[in-house]
Scaffold this motif. Structure first.
Motif, PDB file in Angstrom:
ATOM      1  N   PRO A 247      34.983  36.664  38.991  1.00  0.00           N
ATOM      2  CA  PRO A 247      34.081  36.626  40.365  1.00  0.00           C
ATOM      3  C   PRO A 247      35.173  36.276  41.380  1.00  0.00           C
ATOM      4  O   PRO A 247      36.079  35.630  41.313  1.00  0.00           O
ATOM      5  N   PHE A 248      34.869  37.191  42.436  1.00  0.00           N
ATOM      6  CA  PHE A 248      35.401  36.605  43.749  1.00  0.00           C
ATOM      7  C   PHE A 248      34.202  36.462  44.658  1.00  0.00           C
ATOM      8  O   PHE A 248      33.391  37.364  45.127  1.00  0.00           O
ATOM      9  N   GLY A 249      33.859  35.203  44.738  1.00  0.00           N
ATOM     10  CA  GLY A 249      32.495  34.968  45.335  1.00  0.00           C
ATOM     11  C   GLY A 249      32.067  34.819  46.870  1.00  0.00           C
ATOM     12  O   GLY A 249      31.202  35.037  47.215  1.00  0.00           O
ATOM     13  N   ASP A 250      33.356  34.861  47.564  1.00  0.00           N
ATOM     14  CA  ASP A 250      33.242  35.333  49.027  1.00  0.00           C
ATOM     15  C   ASP A 250      32.729  36.641  49.320  1.00  0.00           C
ATOM     16  O   ASP A 250      33.840  37.513  49.402  1.00  0.00           O
ATOM     17  N   SER A 274      32.548  43.007  39.554  1.00  0.00           N
ATOM     18  CA  SER A 274      31.993  43.204  41.036  1.00  0.00           C
ATOM     19  C   SER A 274      30.609  42.509  40.850  1.00  0.00           C
ATOM     20  O   SER A 274      29.748  42.713  40.100  1.00  0.00           O
ATOM     21  N   LEU A 275      30.592  41.787  41.930  1.00  0.00           N
ATOM     22  CA  LEU A 275      29.170  40.904  41.950  1.00  0.00           C
ATOM     23  C   LEU A 275      28.061  41.546  42.910  1.00  0.00           C
ATOM     24  O   LEU A 275      27.151  41.253  42.863  1.00  0.00           O
ATOM     25  N   HIS A 276      28.678  42.384  43.826  1.00  0.00           N
ATOM     26  CA  HIS A 276      27.828  43.184  44.868  1.00  0.00           C
ATOM     27  C   HIS A 276      28.359  44.503  45.075  1.00  0.00           C
ATOM     28  O   HIS A 276      29.615  44.772  44.838  1.00  0.00           O
ATOM     29  N   PRO A 277      27.617  45.346  45.318  1.00  0.00           N
ATOM     30  CA  PRO A 277      28.038  46.692  45.437  1.00  0.00           C
ATOM     31  C   PRO A 277      29.197  47.032  46.386  1.00  0.00           C
ATOM     32  O   PRO A 277      29.959  47.975  46.050  1.00  0.00           O
ATOM     33  N   VAL A 278      29.690  46.201  47.442  1.00  0.00           N
ATOM     34  CA  VAL A 278      30.722  46.073  48.251  1.00  0.00           C
ATOM     35  C   VAL A 278      32.001  45.923  47.419  1.00  0.00           C
ATOM     36  O   VAL A 278      33.043  46.240  47.831  1.00  0.00           O
ATOM     37  N   GLN A 279      32.024  45.356  46.452  1.00  0.00           N
ATOM     38  CA  GLN A 279      33.177  45.087  45.462  1.00  0.00           C
ATOM     39  C   GLN A 279      33.654  46.291  44.550  1.00  0.00           C
ATOM     40  O   GLN A 279      34.748  46.136  43.931  1.00  0.00           O
ATOM     41  N   ILE A 280      32.706  47.216  44.404  1.00  0.00           N
ATOM     42  CA  ILE A 280      32.798  48.341  43.543  1.00  0.00           C
ATOM     43  C   ILE A 280      34.054  48.975  43.789  1.00  0.00           C
ATOM     44  O   ILE A 280      35.188  49.171  43.123  1.00  0.00           O
ATOM     45  N   ASP A 281      34.047  49.431  45.165  1.00  0.00           N
ATOM     46  CA  ASP A 281      35.195  50.313  45.545  1.00  0.00           C
ATOM     47  C   ASP A 281      36.569  49.622  45.501  1.00  0.00           C
ATOM     48  O   ASP A 281      37.550  50.335  45.402  1.00  0.00           O
ATOM     49  N   ILE A 282      36.587  48.379  46.074  1.00  0.00           N
ATOM     50  CA  ILE A 282      37.648  47.488  45.986  1.00  0.00           C
ATOM     51  C   ILE A 282      38.162  47.365  44.628  1.00  0.00           C
ATOM     52  O   ILE A 282      39.330  47.851  44.514  1.00  0.00           O
ATOM     53  N   ALA A 283      37.581  47.123  43.558  1.00  0.00           N
ATOM     54  CA  ALA A 283      38.063  47.111  42.167  1.00  0.00           C
ATOM     55  C   ALA A 283      38.405  48.714  41.748  1.00  0.00           C
ATOM     56  O   ALA A 283      39.763  48.780  40.941  1.00  0.00           O
ATOM     57  N   ARG A 284      37.923  49.592  42.222  1.00  0.00           N
ATOM     58  CA  ARG A 284      38.346  51.007  41.699  1.00  0.00           C
ATOM     59  C   ARG A 284      39.790  51.145  42.144  1.00  0.00           C
ATOM     60  O   ARG A 284      40.581  51.605  41.828  1.00  0.00           O
ATOM     61  N   ARG A 285      39.928  50.922  43.691  1.00  0.00           N
ATOM     62  CA  ARG A 285      41.075  51.198  44.236  1.00  0.00           C
ATOM     63  C   ARG A 285      42.120  50.349  43.905  1.00  0.00           C
ATOM     64  O   ARG A 285      43.330  50.802  43.386  1.00  0.00           O
ATOM     65  N   VAL A 286      41.951  49.049  43.520  1.00  0.00           N
ATOM     66  CA  VAL A 286      43.147  48.009  43.041  1.00  0.00           C
ATOM     67  C   VAL A 286      43.561  48.447  41.505  1.00  0.00           C
ATOM     68  O   VAL A 286      44.808  48.483  41.017  1.00  0.00           O
ATOM     69  N   PHE A 287      42.412  48.647  40.798  1.00  0.00           N
ATOM     70  CA  PHE A 287      42.884  48.637  39.303  1.00  0.00           C
ATOM     71  C   PHE A 287      43.121  50.070  38.733  1.00  0.00           C
ATOM     72  O   PHE A 287      43.367  50.341  37.507  1.00  0.00           O
TER      73      PHE A 287
END
Ligand SMILES: CC(C)(COP(=O)(O)OP(=O)(O)OC[C@H]1O[C@@H](n2cnc3c(N)ncnc32)[C@H](O)[C@@H]1OP(=O)(O)O)[C@@H](O)C(=O)NCCC(=O)NCCSC(=O)C[C@](C)(O)C(=O)O
Ligand SMILES: [Mg+2]
Length: 349
Positions: A247-250, A274-287
């Motif tokens: 998790p990335f809590g911030d 991803s804990l919140h919808p806003v983290q989904i695209d970040i994870a897709r982009r990065v991984f």
């Protein structure tokens, strides 16, 4: 330790045979939802098309009064929501809690054929995995489960970190391991109150000029979890299973989140939470490998012919080992392109 000769034998009569190789399935983001939260559940059909894994969380972040509702809610989701090809995982309550036994019993017997992976929190050592392993086999028989359920451990106790290699090798069911920085921080008595990410006070400072220790000097942040992530990656790779960040809590700091995810990706992790919808695209982009990296890897592999010897490309030496590194990127690109048509086009596959 289990006898290597009988390692792959089912642990209950009639249970499905354990897998000999854990298949790689895209799991760039394990998206957490609380199955007792109607608002989150309503978003699942839409989220299913955006994430690789939906994870019904029953443990921390679900209020004690909602534990039964969350378990029942997950059964309902598995039975009624069309998730397409998206994997469904769960995180059960910890083995010392009053809920873990009911979690496993209900989920395996009622929706064992719909679940892919069971995440076990606060794993202390291989004995926790052995306990779950046998119990799952018994429940698989009872529930008529056709494929063996896989197990994912969270690394969030000092004891777990000290035995991470044994945990990774504890059962053929082991699918992977994630970092659990918050519980790990508490268990180790680390003096941070952040769920994942760096800490502004964990730094090294450059030497003073003219012994003036009070003059401004550059400082460089370090990652308090770097050692644990490195050890987790090695433990997973030696066992043929997959390492994940956590998790990335911030939630609001999408920039630092992306940095943290990318560090984990570069170190060998295959995904994150991803804990919140806003983290989904970040994870897709990065991984997902960067398009320029894929193009470069292809150039190197093409130039290296049978993969042996040495050549120079744009001033950089390439040899047998560089080809292997490039193949890691190309293989991942091909595996992700199978699931993600947008990437397929971007990578030219
Ligand atoms: C942080 C919270 C409270 C902010 O939730 P919020 O509602 O206050 O945020 P929001 O920005 O207002 O939400 C916007 C919309 O997104 C929805 N939403 C929000 N999140 C999700 C989600 N995940 N999935 C689906 N939908 C979500 C939310 O319901 C809302 O819907 P609306 O627009 O219709 O009103 C919320 O995002 C949440 O509960 N996330 C999951 C938290 C969680 O699972 N934590 C446990 C994992 S970390 C951990 O356990 C540690 C570890 C490993 O064990 C260890 O290090 O030790
Ligand atoms: Mg935790």
């Amino acid at each position: 330790m289990r006898n290597p000769k009988t390692f792959f034998r089912p642990l209950a009569v009639g249970a499905p045979a354990p897998v000999r190789e854990v298949p790689f399935r895209p799991s760039r983001m394990l998206h957490f939802f609380d199955p007792s939260n109607a608002k989150m559940v309503a978003k699942l059909p839409d989220l299913a098309s955006k994430v690789d894994v939906l994870l019904g969380n029953l443990e921390d972040a679900v209020q004690a009064v909602n534990k039964d509702a969350a378990r029942a809610g997950l059964v309902d989701v598995a039975r009624t929501v069309d998730l397409g090809g998206t994997q469904l995982w769960t995180r059960i309550n910890s083995l010392d809690s009053p809920w873990a036994l009911d979690d496993l019993t209900t989920l395996v017997t009622e929706i064992g054929n719909e679940l892919d992976v069971i995440m076990v929190p606060k794993v202390e050592g291989p004995e926790d995995i052995h306990y779950v392993d046998r119990l799952l086999a018994q429940l698989e028989v009872k529930g008529g489960v056709r494929k063996p359920l896989l197990v994912h451990a969270i690394l969030e106790t000092a004891s777990g970190v000290a035995q991470v290699e044994e945990i990774a090798l504890a059962s053929p069911r082991m699918q992977g391991i994630s970092l659990g920085p918050a519980d790990l921080g508490a268990d180790r008595r680390m003096k941070t109150t952040r769920a994942g990410g760096g800490h502004p006070w964990y730094l090294v400072r450059e030497d003073p000029v003219d012994s003036d220790v009070h003059a401004p000097r550059a400082t460089y942040l370090q990652d308090v979890y770097h050692y644990t992530i490195g050890r987790m990656v090695d433990a997973c790779v030696q066992a043929g299973i997959y390492p994940y960040y956590g998790p990335f809590g911030d939630i609001g700091d999408v920039v630092a989140c992306e940095d943290q995810f990318r560090n984990a990706y570069l170190m060998g992790c295959v995904g994150t939470w991803s804990l919140h919808p806003v983290q989904i695209d970040i994870a897709r982009r990065v991984f997902s490998p960067d398009v320029s990296e894929v193009a470069w890897a292809r150039r190197v592999v093409d130039a290296m012919g049978d993969g042996t010897g040495a050549v120079m490309i744009d001033g950089k030496m390439q040899d047998d080992a560089s080809v292997k590194m490039c193949r890691v990127t190309l293989d991942l690109a091909a595996e992700l392109a199978e699931r993600d048509p947008e990437l397929k086009e971007l990578y030219g596959l």
